[in-house]
Design an enzyme around this catalytic site. Structure first.
Site: not given
Ligand SMILES: *[C@@H]1O[C@H](CO)[C@@H](O)[C@H](O)[C@H]1NC(C)=O
Ligand SMILES: *[C@@H]1O[C@H](CO)[C@@H](O)[C@H](O)[C@H]1NC(C)=O
Ligand SMILES: *[C@@H]1O[C@H](CO)[C@@H](O)[C@H](O)[C@H]1NC(C)=O
Ligand SMILES: *[C@@H]1O[C@H](CO)[C@@H](O)[C@H](O)[C@H]1NC(C)=O
Ligand SMILES: *[C@@H]1O[C@H](CO)[C@@H](O)[C@H](O)[C@H]1NC(C)=O
Ligand SMILES: *[C@@H]1O[C@H](CO)[C@@H](O)[C@H](O)[C@H]1NC(C)=O
Ligand SMILES: *[C@@H]1O[C@H](CO)[C@@H](O)[C@H](O)[C@H]1NC(C)=O
Length: 392
Positions: A110, A313
Site C-alpha cells: 500500500d 495509490d
C-alpha cells in the site's frame, strides 16, 4: 461467447524468480525481486466478489477524496470515522515471513499508508485470513518497543502509552482499523532476513473479505517499510504490476538498482497540509487516442492551500478523476468508440461495451502526461476489464 467490457484499471502478477539476499547486512541485495501476487490467487471467491470489490474501492476513494479535495487537515488515518467495514481494495500482495522461525503472511502493498502491520495473537478481534495468524509467543525475535522510542513517537496521534508500552491505533477512513502494540521483528523475504523492522502487532482488527494477514505500508513517511529501510536503500523502490491475465511476473524491488535503466522521471511533490505518506505527482493532461481531452489545467493542480492534486495509490484499483475531468474524459472516449455497441453500466463503472458480436474490437489508448514530460500509455488491458458473471 457473450462478452461485456467495462472500464477498470487492473492487473495480475505472479513470479517464479529465485530470490537472493545479502546475508551480512540483512537487507535485500540490490536489484533483487520480491514476488508479488494478485489477491485473486489467494481468494477463492474472487470472481464472485467483483461488485463487493468495486464498492470497497468506492469507499476507499471517498476517504481519499475527503483528504484531497475536502478539509486538508483530515488525515486518512483516523479510526473514529465509521463509514464501513472494509479496507478498500488492496489487490497486490507480497509473501513475507514474520518472526523467528518465520510465520509466512500475505501482506497487501500500500503506497497510500505507512505503518506495516499484521494480525497478531492473541486476537481480541481478527478477521479471517488464509494463513495462520502470527503469534509473537512463537517467535524468538519479537521485541516490544518503549513508548519513549523514536519509532513510537513517529506515530504521532496514532499512538498511546500504557505501562511504557507503545500502542497504536490506525484506521483507514472507511471504518477498517488495526489496534495493538508496536514491536520490532525480523522479516524474511526468500532466504534473507531484514532485522529491526517496527510493525504493528494487531490484536484488534476490523475489515471483511481481506484474506491477507496485514498491510505492508510503502508510503512516503519514515515508518513505512521502505521508509525504515532508507538507510540502506535510500528509500528507493520500484514495482511492476502486470496486466490482467499476463503470464509474465510482477515484482517489488528495493535499492538503487531498482531504478530501471530507461526510467522516466516526474518530480514528486510535497503537500504539508495532508498525510505525509502520500506520493503526489503532477498530471498535466490526458489523451484518448490522438485527442487531447479538454480539461482545464487547474483541475489536477495541487493548490498552495494543499487542496487537490494527484496521488499514486496501489491500494486503489480504479483510477479516479475529479468529475470535471472524468465527464470530458469519458465523453472523449465514447466519441471514439461510437461504432461499438454499448452495454448497461455495472456498479460504479458507467461505460461498458457489449462485445458479443465484436470480440476483438480495438479501443483507443489512453495516455497520462505527467509534469516533467513522462507519458504513460495505457493500452486496452489497462483501461478495460472483462466483467465476469454478466455475459462473460
Ligand atoms: C552485502 O553488503 C555488504 C555491505 O554493504 C557489501 O559490502 C557486499 O558487497 C554485499 N554483498 C552482496 C552479495 O551484495
Ligand atoms: C544466505 O543464507 C542462505 C541460508 O541461510 C543461503 O542459502 C544463501 O546462499 C545465502 N546467500 C548468500 C548471498 O550468501
Ligand atoms: C475466475 O475467472 C477466471 C478468468 O475468467 C477463470 O479462469 C476461473 O476459472 C474463474 N474461477 C472461478 C472459481 O470461477
Ligand atoms: C477523527 O476525525 C474527526 C473529525 O474529522 C475528529 O473530530 C477526531 O478528533 C479525529 N480523531 C482522531 C483520533 O484523530
Ligand atoms: C533479528 O535478527 C538479527 C540477526 O540477523 C538479530 O541480531 C536481531 O536481534 C533479531 N531481532 C530483531 C528484533 O530484529
Ligand atoms: C449483448 O448483445 C447480444 C446480441 O448481440 C444480446 O443477446 C445480449 O443480451 C447483450 N448483452 C448485454 C449485457 O447487453
Ligand atoms: C496503443 O499503444 C500500443 C503500444 O504503444 C500500440 O502498439 C498500439 O498500436 C496502440 N493502439 C492504438 C489503437 O493506437
Amino acid at each position: 461467447m457473450n462478452m461485456v467490457v467495462a472500464c477498470l484499471l487492473f492487473g495480475v502478477v505472479s513470479s517464479t524468480e529465485p530470490l537472493a539476499w545479502n546475508n551480512s547486512t540483512g537487507y535485500p541485495v540490490e536489484n533483487e525481486k520480491f514476488e508479488l501476487f494478485h489477491i485473486s490467487q489467494i481468494e477463492h471467491n474472487y470472481n464472485m466478489s467483483l461488485h463487493a470489490r468495486l464498492e470497497r474501492d468506492e469507499k476507499r476513494i471517498k476517504t481519499l477524496a475527503q483528504v484531497l479535495i475536502g478539509e486538508p487537515n483530515i488525515l486518512l488515518v483516523n479510526t473514529t470515522v465509521e463509514q464501513g467495514e472494509m479496507l478498500g481494495t488492496l489487490e497486490y500482495i507480497v509473501r513475507i515471513g514474520v518472526g523467528t522461525p518465520p510465520a509466512y503472511q500475505f501482506l497487501a502493498i500500500d503506497t497510500g499508508s505507512d505503518l506495516p502491520w499484521v494480525q497478531c495473537q492473541p486476537c481480541s478481534k481478527c478477521y479471517y485470513q488464509v494463513n495462520p495468524i502470527y503469534d509473537p509467543k512463537k517467535s524468538s525475535t519479537y521485541e516490544e518497543i518503549s513508548c519513549e522510542s523514536t519509532k513510537c513517537q513517529l506515530l504521532g496521534k496514532q499512538h498511546s502509552c500504557k505501562d511504557h508500552q507503545c500502542r497504536y491505533n490506525v484506521g483507514y477512513g472507511d471504518g477498517s482499523s488495526s489496534k495493538g502494540v508496536i514491536a520490532l521483528e525480523n522479516f524474511t523475504f526468500g532466504n534473507a532476513i531484514i532485522s529491526n523492522i517496527a510493525f504493528g502487532c494487531g490484536h484488534k482488527n476490523k475489515g471483511h473479505f481481506l484474506n491477507f494477514g496485514g498491510i505492508l505500508g510503502l508510503g512516503r513517511g519514515d515508518l513505512s517499510f521502505t521508509g525504515q529501510l532508507r538507510g540502506s536503500t535510500r528509500g528507493i523502490f520500484s514495482y511492476c504490476l502486470v496486466n490482467a491475465g499476463s503470464t509474465t511476473s510482477g515484482w517489488l524491488r528495493m535499492g538503487e538498482e531498482a531504478i530501471p535503466a530507461r526510467a522516466a522521471w516526474a518530480p514528486l511533490m510535497y503537500n504539508p497540509r495532508t498525510d505525509p505518506s502520500f506520493y503526489y505527482v503532477g498530471l498535466s493532461g490526458i489523451m484518448v487516442g490522438q485527442m487531447k481531452v479538454p480539461i482545464p489545467d487547474q483541475v489536477f493542480q495541487l493548490s498552495s492551500a494543499g487542496k487537490g492534486g494527484v496521488v499514486i495509490d496501489t491500494g486503489t484499483v480504479i483510477s479516479r478523476f475529479p468529475k470535471a475531468a472524468y465527464d470530458v474524459f469519458r465523453d472523449t472516449f465514447i466519441a471514439q468508440t461510437k461504432h461499438l455497441p454499448r452495454a448497461k453500466g455495472i456498479s460504479l463503472l458507467d461505460t461498458c461495451y457489449n462485445l458479443t458480436t465484436m470480440p476483438s474490437a480495438v479501443f483507443p489508448n489512453v495516455s497520462l502526461h505527467f509534469t516533467g514530460g513522462p507519458i504513460l500509455i495505457l493500452t486496452n488491458n489497462n483501461v478495460l476489464i472483462k466483467v465476469e458473471g454478466v455475459d462473460v
